[in-house]
Scaffold this active site. Structure first.
Site, PDB file in Angstrom:
ATOM      1  CG  HIS A 117      -3.460  -5.129   3.357  1.00 49.32           C
ATOM      2  ND1 HIS A 117      -2.957  -4.318   2.362  1.00 49.32           N
ATOM      3  CD2 HIS A 117      -3.840  -6.265   2.734  1.00 49.32           C
ATOM      4  CE1 HIS A 117      -3.034  -4.948   1.195  1.00 49.32           C
ATOM      5  NE2 HIS A 117      -3.568  -6.137   1.401  1.00 49.32           N
TER       6      HIS A 117
ATOM      7  CG  ASP B 224      -1.635  -1.322   1.393  1.00 45.39           C
ATOM      8  OD1 ASP B 224      -2.464  -1.635   0.543  1.00 45.39           O
ATOM      9  OD2 ASP B 224      -1.325  -2.068   2.352  1.00 45.39           O
TER      10      ASP B 224
HETATM   11  P1  NAD Z   1      -2.405 -18.504  -3.857  1.00 47.14           P
HETATM   12  O1  NAD Z   1      -3.791 -19.020  -3.693  1.00 47.14           O
HETATM   13  O2  NAD Z   1      -1.753 -18.520  -5.202  1.00 47.14           O
HETATM   14  O3  NAD Z   1      -1.440 -19.302  -2.882  1.00 47.14           O
HETATM   15  C1  NAD Z   1      -1.746 -19.545  -1.548  1.00 47.14           C
HETATM   16  C2  NAD Z   1      -1.002 -20.787  -1.129  1.00 47.14           C
HETATM   17  O4  NAD Z   1      -1.176 -20.940   0.280  1.00 47.14           O
HETATM   18  C3  NAD Z   1      -1.521 -22.071  -1.798  1.00 47.14           C
HETATM   19  O5  NAD Z   1      -0.438 -22.805  -2.346  1.00 47.14           O
HETATM   20  C4  NAD Z   1      -2.179 -22.813  -0.637  1.00 47.14           C
HETATM   21  O6  NAD Z   1      -2.097 -24.228  -0.779  1.00 47.14           O
HETATM   22  C5  NAD Z   1      -1.319 -22.309   0.522  1.00 47.14           C
HETATM   23  N1  NAD Z   1      -1.877 -22.549   1.848  1.00 47.14           N
HETATM   24  C6  NAD Z   1      -3.167 -22.557   2.227  1.00 47.14           C
HETATM   25  N2  NAD Z   1      -3.263 -22.904   3.517  1.00 47.14           N
HETATM   26  C7  NAD Z   1      -2.013 -23.090   3.961  1.00 47.14           C
HETATM   27  C8  NAD Z   1      -1.473 -23.479   5.202  1.00 47.14           C
HETATM   28  N3  NAD Z   1      -2.258 -23.760   6.252  1.00 47.14           N
HETATM   29  N4  NAD Z   1      -0.139 -23.583   5.317  1.00 47.14           N
HETATM   30  C9  NAD Z   1       0.657 -23.354   4.275  1.00 47.14           C
HETATM   31  N5  NAD Z   1       0.210 -22.994   3.063  1.00 47.14           N
HETATM   32  C10 NAD Z   1      -1.120 -22.871   2.912  1.00 47.14           C
HETATM   33  O7  NAD Z   1      -2.429 -17.024  -3.259  1.00 47.14           O
HETATM   34  P2  NAD Z   1      -1.336 -15.863  -3.438  1.00 47.14           P
HETATM   35  O8  NAD Z   1      -1.666 -15.067  -4.660  1.00 47.14           O
HETATM   36  O9  NAD Z   1       0.022 -16.416  -3.298  1.00 47.14           O
HETATM   37  O10 NAD Z   1      -1.711 -14.933  -2.193  1.00 47.14           O
HETATM   38  C11 NAD Z   1      -1.486 -15.383  -0.886  1.00 47.14           C
HETATM   39  C12 NAD Z   1      -2.152 -14.479   0.130  1.00 47.14           C
HETATM   40  O11 NAD Z   1      -1.581 -13.177   0.085  1.00 47.14           O
HETATM   41  C13 NAD Z   1      -3.657 -14.267  -0.058  1.00 47.14           C
HETATM   42  O12 NAD Z   1      -4.270 -14.310   1.223  1.00 47.14           O
HETATM   43  C14 NAD Z   1      -3.754 -12.852  -0.626  1.00 47.14           C
HETATM   44  O13 NAD Z   1      -4.995 -12.261  -0.350  1.00 47.14           O
HETATM   45  C15 NAD Z   1      -2.627 -12.202   0.140  1.00 47.14           C
HETATM   46  N6  NAD Z   1      -2.112 -10.928  -0.403  1.00 47.14           N
HETATM   47  C16 NAD Z   1      -1.743  -9.982   0.519  1.00 47.14           C
HETATM   48  C17 NAD Z   1      -1.207  -8.783   0.081  1.00 47.14           C
HETATM   49  C18 NAD Z   1      -0.765  -7.737   1.082  1.00 47.14           C
HETATM   50  O14 NAD Z   1      -0.342  -6.663   0.636  1.00 47.14           O
HETATM   51  N7  NAD Z   1      -0.822  -7.952   2.396  1.00 47.14           N
HETATM   52  C19 NAD Z   1      -1.067  -8.542  -1.289  1.00 47.14           C
HETATM   53  C20 NAD Z   1      -1.425  -9.540  -2.182  1.00 47.14           C
HETATM   54  C21 NAD Z   1      -1.968 -10.748  -1.737  1.00 47.14           C
HETATM   55  C1  LMR Z   2      -3.835  -6.550  -2.445  1.00 48.59           C
HETATM   56  O1  LMR Z   2      -3.740  -5.548  -1.726  1.00 48.59           O
HETATM   57  O2  LMR Z   2      -3.443  -6.556  -3.626  1.00 48.59           O
HETATM   58  C2  LMR Z   2      -4.438  -7.814  -1.899  1.00 48.59           C
HETATM   59  O3  LMR Z   2      -4.499  -7.768  -0.499  1.00 48.59           O
HETATM   60  C3  LMR Z   2      -5.774  -8.033  -2.514  1.00 48.59           C
HETATM   61  C4  LMR Z   2      -6.375  -9.382  -2.182  1.00 48.59           C
HETATM   62  O4  LMR Z   2      -7.566  -9.377  -1.831  1.00 48.59           O
HETATM   63  O5  LMR Z   2      -5.673 -10.413  -2.283  1.00 48.59           O
END
Ligand code: NAD
Ligand code: LMR
Length: 334
Positions: A190, A162
């Site tokens: 967030h 962000d």
């Molecule tokens: P994704 O679905 O591609 O991958 C998630 C992975 O986590 C999968 O491989 C799944 O099997 C695994 N997983 C689920 N439960 C688990 C557990 N108990 N232990 C270990 N692994 C586990 O998702 P992604 O695109 O990699 O995103 C991951 C997370 O990050 C999501 O929650 C998304 O919303 C978040 N995200 C946060 C931000 C931020 O700025 N904070 C930004 C983007 C995405």
């Molecule tokens: C982001 O800020 O891009 C993510 O947290 C959005 C999402 O819902 O995975």
């Protein structure tokens, strides 16, 4: 911090997922700890993803990274977190159709409570944790609660993405480089309620609000365009790209951890357990402007927030409290 004597152990959860794939090769190449530090990667994912995880480990081996001491794959957090110095908690349960907010918090609580306990069992004394998996702030709160014996301040959540989004939007609006900008801050959760603040930002040393005003962008531009654009950027990326942010999230997570370990002062935003600063209830994992220095972070205190900023922060903190109250009522903070 000097890690040169032994490899640094980095755990990445959700390592078979999209952000995992974007972050692991950069960690193995030395982007977090520099060119002199060996890295040991512990990859954790659920049993259903074990084969994909194995494939990622094979590709990491195929890169023959000189700094990569070893790669190990796990489905058990206790084993994955043994001796860990840096933990990127990325894996989380996504919201699926028909899932209420409480269901999402409950499903994630079941991931982050055992992970907190596993970190308490075996992580190294200098452990640093950044939670990326959403809802990141409250997942960090749960992990910190269950990570008994680990100082709370070691559990943080990612709002650096962000922060970077705010920098990019301000640079674009003022036609300057991001390197000219200081003092941008993300406050709160967030989520769409976050408050990206320009109140103390400067562009080439001049208050950002003055620079913007000279370009015809007054408070209404900040309130009606800048804030929603930053706060809803994640949703915009999902709409335009057809999937949530991956490369930018991985990049932000590396920067978050790297700056936290920095010896030199760096000003940025991190979601950290509140010390009570700015009236935010102690313990809530809330984004603040922080200063990282000497391997520690501290909340930047003493800023005189105006009424608008106070109200925006209060609104986002109310959401954090509601999430905390939900996980409390679900017994996830027992
Ligand atoms: P994704 O679905 O591609 O991958 C998630 C992975 O986590 C999968 O491989 C799944 O099997 C695994 N997983 C689920 N439960 C688990 C557990 N108990 N232990 C270990 N692994 C586990 O998702 P992604 O695109 O990699 O995103 C991951 C997370 O990050 C999501 O929650 C998304 O919303 C978040 N995200 C946060 C931000 C931020 O700025 N904070 C930004 C983007 C995405
Ligand atoms: C982001 O800020 O891009 C993510 O947290 C959005 C999402 O819902 O995975």
């Amino acid at each position: 911090m000097n890690h040169k004597s032994s490899p640094v152990t980095i755990a990445v959860t959700g390592a078979a997922g999209n952000i995992g794939y974007a972050i692991l090769f950069r960690l193995a190449a030395g982007e977090l700890l520099g060119p002199d530090v060996q890295v040991r990667l512990n990859l954790l994912d659920i049993p259903d993803a074990a084969q994909a995880l194995e494939g990622v480990a094979m590709e990491l081996a195929d890169c023959a990274f000189p700094l990569l001491e070893s790669v190990n794959t796990f489905s058990d957090p206790v084993r994955a977190f043994d001796g860990v110095n840096c933990a990127f908690l990325i894996g989380a349960r996504p919201r699926t159709a028909g899932m209420e907010r409480a269901d999402l918090l409950s499903a994630n609580g079941e991931i982050f409570a055992p992970q907190g306990r596993a970190l308490a069992d075996g992580a190294a004394d200098d452990l640093r944790v950044v939670v990326v998996g959403n809802p990141a702030n409250t997942n960090a709160l749960i992990a910190a609660h269950h990570g008994r014996g680990i100082p709370r301040e070691r559990f943080t959540a990612l709002t650096r993405l962000d922060h970077n989004r705010a920098l990019a939007q301000l640079a674009q609006a003022t036609e300057t480089g991001v390197g000219e900008i200081e003092g941008v801050a993300i406050w709160g959760n967030h989520s769409a309620s976050q408050y990206p603040s320009l109140e103390f930002a400067t562009v080439a040393g001049v208050p950002a609000l003055e620079v913007l005003k000279a370009r015809g962008k007054d408070h209404s531009w900040v309130e009606d365009e800048f804030i929603p654009r930053v706060a809803q950027r994640g949703a915009e990326i999902i709409r335009v790209r057809g999937g949530s942010s991956v490369g930018s999230a991985a990049h932000a997570a590396i920067e978050h951890m790297r700056d936290w370990m920095s010896d030199e002062p760096v000003e940025t935003s991190m979601a950290v357990p509140s010390t009570g600063a700015y009236g935010v209830e102690e313990g809530l994992v809330c984004s603040f402007p922080v200063i990282c220095e000497g391997g520690e972070y501290r909340i930047r205190e003493g800023l005189e927030l105006g009424e608008f900023s106070k109200a925006r922060l209060r609104a986002s903190v109310e959401e954090l409290k509601a999430e905390r109250d939900t996980v409390l009522s679900l017994g996830l903070l027992a």
